[in-house]
Enzyme design. Structure first.
Site, mmCIF file in Angstrom:
data_model
loop_
_atom_site.group_PDB
_atom_site.id
_atom_site.type_symbol
_atom_site.label_atom_id
_atom_site.label_comp_id
_atom_site.label_asym_id
_atom_site.label_seq_id
_atom_site.Cartn_x
_atom_site.Cartn_y
_atom_site.Cartn_z
ATOM 1 N N HIS A 58 4.286 -3.751 7.243
ATOM 2 C CA HIS A 58 4.732 -3.413 6.030
ATOM 3 C C HIS A 58 5.959 -2.408 5.904
ATOM 4 O O HIS A 58 5.674 -1.516 6.478
ATOM 5 C CB HIS A 58 3.379 -2.942 5.239
ATOM 6 N N ASP A 101 -5.432 -10.870 7.491
ATOM 7 C CA ASP A 101 -4.252 -10.416 6.294
ATOM 8 C C ASP A 101 -4.227 -8.643 6.372
ATOM 9 O O ASP A 101 -5.002 -8.287 7.094
ATOM 10 C CB ASP A 101 -4.427 -11.099 4.998
ATOM 11 N N SER A 102 -3.334 -8.300 5.396
ATOM 12 C CA SER A 102 -3.394 -6.984 5.162
ATOM 13 C C SER A 102 -4.619 -6.187 4.990
ATOM 14 O O SER A 102 -4.781 -5.019 5.356
ATOM 15 C CB SER A 102 -2.341 -6.507 3.978
#
Length: 186
Positions: A58, A101-102
């Protein structure tokens, strides 16, 4: 307004309409090529591919630190694909992959990828790629509603092993994610 101004305006509008027609004709030609490449990759694959997600990062300039501290950046998962190299040496692939995922929730993605490929060294095994992927994904925080994706692709590889990556654009605290995986061709 005199006649020459009307003629000039009419000519301008007429030329624009002709140009729009050419754009739509080119778009139709592009879509036909796109569909044919997908069909050929499905019907005549040269390779079977194994996908192993490697990193999710990110962009720190686009997130609050407390958010990035909570995010998963080790996307466990895997995938499978079919691929081929065309007569120009460009890569075409169909793939399906699932990864964490995140939020550490499973995210599936499936689609078509294309990369223009360069072999800048005397050793033809070394290759660089730049292209796009078009597909469908689904996320837990969107109740797994299928979402279309159109993203850039880049890669560096040697022989049957390729490090492939994309960047998901976004806004502050949303998107702006670098995602990369290993692709092994068999």
């Amino acid at each position: 307004m005199n006649v020459s101004k009307y003629v000039a305006i009419f000519s301008f509008v007429f030329i624009q309409l002709i140009s729009v027609g050419k754009v739509f004709a080119n778009a139709d030609e592009w879509m036909t090529t796109f569909r044919e490449n997908i069909a050929q990759t499905w019907q005549q694959p040269e390779h079977y591919d194994l996908y192993i997600p490697a990193i999710t990062w990110h962009a720190r300039f686009a997130y609050d630190k407390e958010k990035t501290d909570r995010y998963n950046e080790r996307p466990w998962g895997g995938g499978f694909g079919l691929s081929r190299w065309d007569e120009k040496g460009n890569w075409h692939g169909l793939y399906a992959m699932a990864f964490k995922d995140s939020w550490n929730k499973w995210e599936p993605i499936a689609g078509y990828g294309w990369e223009s490929t360069w072999r800048p060294l005397a050793d033809e095994n070394f290759h660089l790629g730049l292209g796009f992927t078009a597909g469908v994904t689904a996320r837990d925080n969107w109740n797994y509603i299928p979402l279309p994706v159109l993203l850039p692709l880049a890669s560096v590889g040697y022989g049957p092993v390729t490090f492939q990556m994309t960047y998901i654009p976004g806004t502050y605290n949303n998107g702006n994610v670098y995602f990369a995986w290993m692709r092994f061709q068999f």
